[in-house]
Design a protein around this motif. Structure first.
Motif, PDB file in Angstrom:
ATOM      1  N   ALA A  12      27.644  37.173 -69.498  1.00 22.59           N
ATOM      2  CA  ALA A  12      28.336  37.448 -68.362  1.00 22.59           C
ATOM      3  C   ALA A  12      28.611  35.992 -67.457  1.00 22.59           C
ATOM      4  O   ALA A  12      28.229  35.042 -67.726  1.00 22.59           O
ATOM      5  CB  ALA A  12      27.335  38.154 -67.171  1.00 22.59           C
ATOM      6  N   ARG A  13      29.342  36.036 -66.513  1.00 19.52           N
ATOM      7  CA  ARG A  13      29.795  35.159 -65.675  1.00 19.52           C
ATOM      8  C   ARG A  13      30.322  33.686 -66.380  1.00 19.52           C
ATOM      9  O   ARG A  13      30.157  32.671 -66.223  1.00 19.52           O
ATOM     10  CB  ARG A  13      28.666  34.550 -64.511  1.00 19.52           C
ATOM     11  CG  ARG A  13      28.495  35.655 -63.452  1.00 19.52           C
ATOM     12  CD  ARG A  13      27.614  35.148 -62.458  1.00 19.52           C
ATOM     13  NE  ARG A  13      26.278  35.553 -62.709  1.00 19.52           N
ATOM     14  CZ  ARG A  13      25.257  34.713 -62.969  1.00 19.52           C
ATOM     15  NH1 ARG A  13      25.351  33.534 -62.991  1.00 19.52           N
ATOM     16  NH2 ARG A  13      24.236  35.218 -63.050  1.00 19.52           N
ATOM     17  N   VAL A  14      30.815  34.089 -67.646  1.00 20.47           N
ATOM     18  CA  VAL A  14      31.711  32.916 -68.478  1.00 20.47           C
ATOM     19  C   VAL A  14      33.022  33.743 -68.353  1.00 20.47           C
ATOM     20  O   VAL A  14      33.233  34.943 -68.333  1.00 20.47           O
ATOM     21  CB  VAL A  14      31.360  32.697 -69.779  1.00 20.47           C
ATOM     22  CG1 VAL A  14      29.848  32.223 -69.582  1.00 20.47           C
ATOM     23  CG2 VAL A  14      30.982  33.868 -70.503  1.00 20.47           C
ATOM     24  N   GLU A  15      34.110  32.660 -68.897  1.00 19.11           N
ATOM     25  CA  GLU A  15      35.397  33.475 -68.840  1.00 19.11           C
ATOM     26  C   GLU A  15      35.624  33.759 -70.355  1.00 19.11           C
ATOM     27  O   GLU A  15      35.476  33.049 -71.296  1.00 19.11           O
ATOM     28  CB  GLU A  15      36.524  32.385 -68.575  1.00 19.11           C
ATOM     29  CG  GLU A  15      37.718  33.008 -68.234  1.00 19.11           C
ATOM     30  CD  GLU A  15      38.953  32.152 -68.459  1.00 19.11           C
ATOM     31  OE1 GLU A  15      38.752  31.239 -69.311  1.00 19.11           O
ATOM     32  OE2 GLU A  15      39.980  32.496 -68.011  1.00 19.11           O
ATOM     33  N   GLY A  16      35.737  35.095 -70.863  1.00 22.44           N
ATOM     34  CA  GLY A  16      36.152  35.435 -71.996  1.00 22.44           C
ATOM     35  C   GLY A  16      34.827  36.006 -72.724  1.00 22.44           C
ATOM     36  O   GLY A  16      33.738  36.580 -72.024  1.00 22.44           O
ATOM     37  N   GLU A  17      34.915  36.327 -73.775  1.00 26.68           N
ATOM     38  CA  GLU A  17      33.705  37.355 -74.527  1.00 26.68           C
ATOM     39  C   GLU A  17      32.943  36.289 -75.490  1.00 26.68           C
ATOM     40  O   GLU A  17      33.445  36.183 -76.652  1.00 26.68           O
ATOM     41  CB  GLU A  17      34.495  38.662 -75.124  1.00 26.68           C
ATOM     42  CG  GLU A  17      35.277  39.301 -74.093  1.00 26.68           C
ATOM     43  CD  GLU A  17      35.828  40.340 -74.826  1.00 26.68           C
ATOM     44  OE1 GLU A  17      36.619  40.465 -75.843  1.00 26.68           O
ATOM     45  OE2 GLU A  17      35.303  41.677 -74.303  1.00 26.68           O
ATOM     46  N   LEU A 113      29.794  31.429 -60.289  1.00 22.18           N
ATOM     47  CA  LEU A 113      29.195  31.682 -61.746  1.00 22.18           C
ATOM     48  C   LEU A 113      27.689  31.114 -61.845  1.00 22.18           C
ATOM     49  O   LEU A 113      27.072  31.809 -62.540  1.00 22.18           O
ATOM     50  CB  LEU A 113      30.243  31.255 -62.507  1.00 22.18           C
ATOM     51  CG  LEU A 113      31.729  31.846 -62.393  1.00 22.18           C
ATOM     52  CD1 LEU A 113      32.859  31.289 -63.385  1.00 22.18           C
ATOM     53  CD2 LEU A 113      31.765  33.340 -62.449  1.00 22.18           C
TER      54      LEU A 113
END
Lengths: 429, 261
Positions: A12-17, A113
């Motif tokens: 979580a709280r990152v951009e992307g998977e 984030l």
């Protein structure tokens, strides 16, 4: 023998998977993988056959958080092919729009984030329940960054006003002057952010990193400079691909970017701060000294302070540019495109973003290579995780897991950007 | 914005192949974010929170296109857990920029980009969400307009129809009193066939529209292509003009294919 597994299926709280899996048996790490399962999007393939003027609009779509970085690396690469050097007001306006992106992206990361990790909250909305004023102020600060990008770029996500040679048009002087007062407020809010960030609890964790960043003789780097490191690197950006390589890592089947010796390296705000402290504005240097944050900083958890210092710098630099701007400038310069190979490397909020294009005499792109900062940091992130588990192997599992997630977020990874270096594995529910 | 029920509706945000920009639009609502969080329960939004609540969800916002076998299954699970499913942005409504693969052999693309093609699991085509499941509402744009997103959320929470214009960019341009960049300056502009939503952003900045919001319903693309021909564009120029972030939308796809032959 006692064993434990830490598994974070969806970071979580990152951009992307992305995901993280750590297997510990007894007191040893059996396996550790920082994985990315973002689907491939094939930008380097479909850029082939597009006109060179389309590159800034297309590459912006790699990332919603840092589209300016993609636009800037691509326009610089194209201008290098044409042998054009952008000087004066247009160059300053490019620095200004980069200030906007840094403020927006850094403040998003610092407060929304990353701060929840340090304060023990799941997200910023929970912080807002206990401390509404802090979050409101953060959102106002972030908004000022977005408003610079909005005004000069047309909108905050995928701006439309950047073109090879300059801008399509330049908004009126008055509109920029309206930003000035708010930027002065923002600079104060950023100074407070530095003081606050420096007071956070940091885990004891230092490492002998190779920091890599641009360095320019006269200024803190945005768009231009030589690539330097604290381990003696000093090259023109056209030498990038002779010094950094993608490597096949057996345990994860992932391609990581490494230096000449096959080792990881560290790009981003902390690298820039360590290598360019002397080029920060006097105010940004002063606040760093006040809070005792001076290079070399080798604790990656303190990257949040580097982001805050760079936010002060970006506000300061934006004020300087607006104060000194000659508004009667033509928005762009005309030139011929002869075709050839060109390089662009600029400082995205997360670190150096490298582009190389080959363009034909007809103006169509023949090949493209794009190396985003998260791809470059990825091997370093994995090594940090490894070292952190080694050092803190006896922490309770939940606490260790959260700290490892935080260690990844130190780098503000932008996984949407980074996909094409990685094996795609699906373990998400 | 005011909820009609006492219980807060549960909101989930999902991501498929995309740049994250459309879901970021929610975090870019600096003035409204805290208010939104008071009215809806943000139950699943990994870009913003570690706290994930299980479904069902009252509203699911879906970003990104379907490009892998796994995602083609995952979207069905999401549909089953969602009372209302709203797609946000060009990827989710038209396949996005990554749908440029649909006009080529994807194996060729894999070989260009990846050192180890065998590791890549991907579908030949990048497709919109509506090719796979029923979609309640589509919000256009690359990226979406954040004020339109707030309007759509507000509408669904209050059980009313969203008030989103469905005219062309041309109409927005005329309303703003902008001189036509195509007629007056000979710039290539997709405004006449492009769905409104950006408030005629590109012409405001003195450039032609490049179709971020995709085709407007009933758009006369072939008439516009005739105009492009008269302006001296080659067939290949016209193909590229229609193949942007909404290349796989019906109207733009058919028009580009007509000029490819």
């Amino acid at each position: 023998m006692k064993s434990k597994t830490i598994k974070v299926d969806y970071l979580a709280r990152v951009e992307g998977e992305g995901s993280l899996v750590v297997n510990i048996k007894g007191n040893k790490i059996k396996d550790l993988k920082f994985k990315i399962f973002e689907p491939p999007r094939f930008f380097e393939a479909f850029l082939i056959g597009r006109h060179y003027t389309e590159a800034p609009d297309i590459t912006a779509r790699i990332c919603g958080i840092c589209p300016i970085a993609y636009q800037m690396s691509s326009v610089h690469a194209m201008e290098r092919i044409a042998g054009v050097k952008i000087e004066g007001p247009i160059r300053d306006l490019r620095r200004l729009i980069y200030c906007g992106e840094w403020i927006e992206s850094h403040v998003l990361h610092i407060y929304l984030l990353h701060a929840p990790d340090f304060l023990g909250y799941e997200d910023a909305l929970q912080i807002a329940k206990d401390h509404p004023d802090v979050v409101k102020k953060a959102l106002e600060l972030k908004k000022i960054g977005n408003d610079i990008v909005n005004l000069l770029g047309g909108r905050e996500i995928h701006p439309i006003n950047v073109r090879v040679g300059g801008f399509y048009s330049i908004p009126s002087k008055n509109e920029f002057l309206l930003l000035l007062e708010r930027l002065k407020w923002a600079r104060d809010a950023a100074l407070e952010t530095v003081r606050w960030a420096a007071s956070l609890p940091f885990p004891d964790f230092d490492f002998d990193y190779e920091f890599v960043a641009l360095r320019h003789p006269d200024e803190y780097p945005f768009n231009e400079g030589r690539l330097v490191s604290n381990k003696g690197l000093d090259i023109d950006i056209s030498e990038y691909e002779n010094n950094f390589f993608e490597e096949h890592i057996a345990h994860s089947n992932a391609l990581h970017s490494v230096n000449k010796k096959g080792e990881p390296y560290f790009v981003g705000p902390l690298a820039r701060f360590n290598l360019n402290f002397d080029k920060l504005s006097p105010l940004a240097q002063e606040i760093s000294k006040e809070v005792g944050f001076l290079p070399p900083v080798t604790n990656p958890f303190k990257s949040i302070i580097a982001r805050a210092v760079e936010t002060v710098y970006a506000c300061d630099e934006a004020i300087r540019i607006i104060d000194n701007m000659d508004w009667n400038t033509k928005p762009y310069i005309d030139f011929e495109m002869p075709g050839g190979i060109g390089y662009g490397c600029t400082e995205a909020p997360r670190g150096i973003l490298y582009h190389r294009y080959k363009v034909g005499p007809d103006g169509l792109i023949q090949s493209a290579k794009i190396v985003p900062p998260t791809s470059q940091n990825q091997k370093q992130i994995e090594r940090d995780l490894y070292e952190f588990v080694n050092k803190y192997i006896n922490l309770p599992k939940n606490e260790l897991q959260w700290k490892l997630e935080q260690a990844i977020r130190n780098y503000d990874p932008c996984i949407s950007c980074a996909t094409h270096f990685l094996k795609i594995e699906f373990i998400q529910e | 914005m005011a909820a009609t029920k006492n219980k807060k509706p549960k909101l989930a945000v999902w991501k498929f192949a995309s740049c994250d920009g459309c879901q970021l639009s929610l975090l870019d609502c600096e003035d409204e974010l805290l208010q939104v969080a008071e009215i809806v329960e943000i139950a699943n939004f990994p870009e913003a929170s570690r706290a994930i609540q299980s479904g069902p969800y009252d509203i699911s916002l879906v970003e990104g296109s379907i490009t892998t076998p796994h995602d083609a299954e995952r979207i069905h699970k999401i549909r089953r857990q969602s009372k209302v499913l709203i797609t946000i942005g060009a990827c989710a409504t038209a396949g996005g920029i990554q749908a440029l693969r649909n006009f080529k052999d994807v194996r060729e693309f894999i070989n260009i980009v990846y050192a180890n093609p065998k590791f890549i699991s991907t579908l030949q085509n990048s497709t919109p969400i509506s090719y796979h499941v029923y979609v309640d509402y589509e919000l256009r744009g690359c990226p979406i307009n954040k004020y339109q997103l707030l309007e759509v959320l507000n509408a669904f929470i209050n059980n009313r129809k969203p008030n989103i214009p469905n005219t062309s960019v041309c109409i927005e341009c005329k309303r703003k009193g902008i001189t036509c960049v195509m007629v007056a300056e000979g710039k290539v502009c997709l405004g006449p066939v492009t769905h409104a939503g950006c408030n005629a952003l590109c012409p405001t900045y003195n450039r032609g529209c490049f179709g971020c919001y995709g085709p407007k319903e009933g758009s006369n693309t072939s008439s516009l292509s005739n105009q492009f021909e008269e302006m001296g564009l080659s067939n290949y120029d016209i193909v590229r003009t229609f193949r942007g972030f909404n290349a796989y939308s019906d109207a733009f796809r058919k028009e580009s294919e007509a000029y490819e032959k």
